[in-house]
Design a protein around this motif. Structure first.
Motif: not given
Ligand code: AP5
Length: 216
Positions: A15-27
């Motif tokens: 859940t957190y990785a999905t949010a951080i990945s979207k915010r900083y555009r890293i896979p």
């Protein structure tokens, strides 16, 4: 920004990785998702790993290390990545060190009761992999994904008897990995017992305090 998210099953890493990945555009690279994808496709690898995954046991190191090595060599990882679910053994951690230099390892912590409650209510979209919870993050229409309308399902390893085995395995196997990164000075504990709307900003604060991001 090269990050690793570790923590017990169900603590919310995906859940957190999905949010951080979207915010900083890293896979967001989830080894669990990659394995489930192979199983769904019925590939040769999928057939080899199916039993381990459904029983909540670890897939052999050689298989998973090769999978991650290939994934990290792809172009989209040049700017960074979030590894979710890898490493899970000391050997995996040592091999990862040979592949790349990590900036930070976030160790998510929450009591067992919270974790069991989260896993037993988890639902996942069959089509796009979005994560829901029947109580904490319910979809607008029960059983249907908000994003793509796909059908929501319960993971085979989210059954109560398998959850208990996964938690035991986690406790046994993760201690040396946590120590390994603590000794290197790149591990930060994050309290994940609150709702995701509170935990995600907490992660952003940690990334800022380490000078890894500088946004609002
Ligand atoms: P994997 O898919 O990695 O499973 P896991 O580590 O057990 O983690 P989960 O995906 O179950 O939990 P999560 O922490 O991501 O929680 P989530 O965000 O979904 O691995 C599965 C299997 O693959 C393993 O058992 C093994 O067989 C194999 N495998 C994978 N990697 C391997 C490796 N490196 N080596 C060997 N084998 C490997 O959240 C859980 C629920 O809680 C959701 O419903 C969510 O909506 C809800 N939720 C999340 N955060 C919150 C919150 N803060 N408040 C309230 N609800 C929340």
């Amino acid at each position: 920004m090269r990050l690793v998210f570790i923590g017990p099953p169900g603590v919310g890493k995906g859940t957190y990785a999905t949010a951080i990945s979207k915010r900083y555009r890293i896979p967001h690279i989830s080894t669990g998702d990659m394995l489930r994808e192979e199983i769904k496709r019925g590939s040769e690898l999928g057939v080899r790993v199916r039993e381990y995954v459904e029983r909540g046991e670890l897939v052999p190191d050689d298989i998973i290390i090769e999978l991650v090595r290939n994934r990290l060599s792809r172009e989209d990882c040049k700017r960074g990545f979030i590894l979710d679910g890898f490493p899970r053994t000391l050997r995996q951690a040592e091999e990862l060190d040979k592949m790349t230099k990590l900036d930070l390892v976030l160790n998510f912590v929450a009591p067992d009761e919270v974790i069991i409650d989260r896993l037993s209510g988890r639902r996942i979209c069959r089509k796009c992999g979005a994560i829901y919870h029947v109580k904490y993050m319910p979809p607008r229409v029960p059983g249907r994904c908000d994003r793509c309308g796909g059908e929501l399902y319960q993971r085979e390893d989210d059954r109560p008897e398998v959850i208990r085995r996964r938690l035991e395995l986690y406790r046994r196997q993760f201690k040396p990995i946590i120590e390994y990164y603590r000794r290197k000075g790149i591990l930060v504990d994050v309290d994940a017992s609150d709702q995701a709307e509170i935990v995600v900003p907490r992660i952003v604060e940690v990334l800022k305090s380490k000078g890894l991001v500088s946004d609002q």
